[in-house]
Motif scaffolding. Structure first.
Motif, PDB file in Angstrom:
ATOM      1  N   ASN A 162      16.579 -15.529 -19.781  1.00 59.96           N
ATOM      2  CA  ASN A 162      17.274 -15.278 -18.526  1.00 59.96           C
ATOM      3  C   ASN A 162      18.385 -14.245 -18.714  1.00 59.96           C
ATOM      4  N   ASN A 163      19.190 -14.406 -19.761  1.00 52.71           N
ATOM      5  CA  ASN A 163      20.262 -13.448 -20.041  1.00 52.71           C
ATOM      6  C   ASN A 163      19.697 -12.063 -20.336  1.00 52.71           C
ATOM      7  N   PHE A 164      18.608 -12.018 -21.075  1.00 52.72           N
ATOM      8  CA  PHE A 164      17.982 -10.749 -21.433  1.00 52.72           C
ATOM      9  C   PHE A 164      17.484 -10.023 -20.189  1.00 52.72           C
ATOM     10  N   VAL A 165      16.752 -10.729 -19.342  1.00 50.23           N
ATOM     11  CA  VAL A 165      16.190 -10.125 -18.134  1.00 50.23           C
ATOM     12  C   VAL A 165      17.300  -9.688 -17.182  1.00 50.23           C
ATOM     13  N   ASN A 166      18.323 -10.528 -17.010  1.00 58.02           N
ATOM     14  CA  ASN A 166      19.441 -10.157 -16.137  1.00 58.02           C
ATOM     15  C   ASN A 166      20.187  -8.949 -16.689  1.00 58.02           C
ATOM     16  N   GLY A 167      20.380  -8.893 -17.990  1.00 51.74           N
ATOM     17  CA  GLY A 167      21.038  -7.748 -18.605  1.00 51.74           C
ATOM     18  C   GLY A 167      20.252  -6.473 -18.407  1.00 51.74           C
ATOM     19  N   LEU A 168      18.949  -6.551 -18.561  1.00 54.37           N
ATOM     20  CA  LEU A 168      18.090  -5.385 -18.350  1.00 54.37           C
ATOM     21  C   LEU A 168      18.134  -4.950 -16.889  1.00 54.37           C
ATOM     22  N   ALA A 169      18.034  -5.908 -15.966  1.00 53.63           N
ATOM     23  CA  ALA A 169      18.078  -5.586 -14.532  1.00 53.63           C
ATOM     24  C   ALA A 169      19.405  -4.940 -14.155  1.00 53.63           C
ATOM     25  N   SER A 227      21.446  -3.296 -16.131  1.00 51.73           N
ATOM     26  CA  SER A 227      21.498  -1.976 -16.751  1.00 51.73           C
ATOM     27  C   SER A 227      20.705  -0.958 -15.939  1.00 51.73           C
ATOM     28  N   LEU A 228      19.528  -1.357 -15.475  1.00 55.76           N
ATOM     29  CA  LEU A 228      18.697  -0.460 -14.674  1.00 55.76           C
ATOM     30  C   LEU A 228      19.348  -0.176 -13.323  1.00 55.76           C
ATOM     31  N   LYS A 229      19.996  -1.181 -12.742  1.00 54.43           N
ATOM     32  CA  LYS A 229      20.704  -0.978 -11.478  1.00 54.43           C
ATOM     33  C   LYS A 229      21.840   0.024 -11.670  1.00 54.43           C
ATOM     34  N   GLY A 230      22.597  -0.110 -12.756  1.00 53.88           N
ATOM     35  CA  GLY A 230      23.677   0.820 -13.049  1.00 53.88           C
ATOM     36  C   GLY A 230      23.161   2.232 -13.266  1.00 53.88           C
ATOM     37  N   LEU A 231      22.049   2.364 -13.969  1.00 56.49           N
ATOM     38  CA  LEU A 231      21.443   3.673 -14.195  1.00 56.49           C
ATOM     39  C   LEU A 231      20.988   4.286 -12.876  1.00 56.49           C
ATOM     40  N   ASP A 232      20.381   3.478 -12.014  1.00 54.81           N
ATOM     41  CA  ASP A 232      19.930   3.951 -10.718  1.00 54.81           C
ATOM     42  C   ASP A 232      21.110   4.451  -9.883  1.00 54.81           C
ATOM     43  N   GLU A 233      22.235   3.736  -9.924  1.00 55.06           N
ATOM     44  CA  GLU A 233      23.425   4.155  -9.185  1.00 55.06           C
ATOM     45  C   GLU A 233      23.958   5.490  -9.708  1.00 55.06           C
TER      46      GLU A 233
END
Length: 74
Positions: free
Chosen positions: A45-52, A54-60
């Motif tokens: 759960n922590n891994f998937v949330n961290g990846l999500a 990170s991707l949201k931040g990159l998208d922004e």
């Protein structure tokens, strides 16, 4: 170690570990095994949330750069 993958082939749970089988596009559009990502189930759960996140931040950041570029071109 670097691992390049195009997609997820399967996800299984075995011995308390989440195993994510990854593939990549090979010659003639065939899928080639790229490796297995193994994550302790207790951390999945922590891994998937961290990846999500990170991707949201990159998208922004990409969106901000795109808007800045469009502003310069006008």
């Amino acid at each position: 170690m670097h691992l390049f993958a195009d997609q997820i082939q399967s996800v299984t749970l075995s011995n308390g570990n989440l195993r994510i089988q990854l593939t990549q596009q090979g010659p003639n559009n065939e899928q080639v095994d790229a490796g297995t990502l193994i994550i302790p189930a207790s951390q999945a759960n922590n891994f998937v949330n961290g990846l999500a996140n990170s991707l949201k931040g990159l998208d922004e950041k990409l969106e901000a750069a795109r808007e800045a570029s469009e502003g310069e071109n006008q």
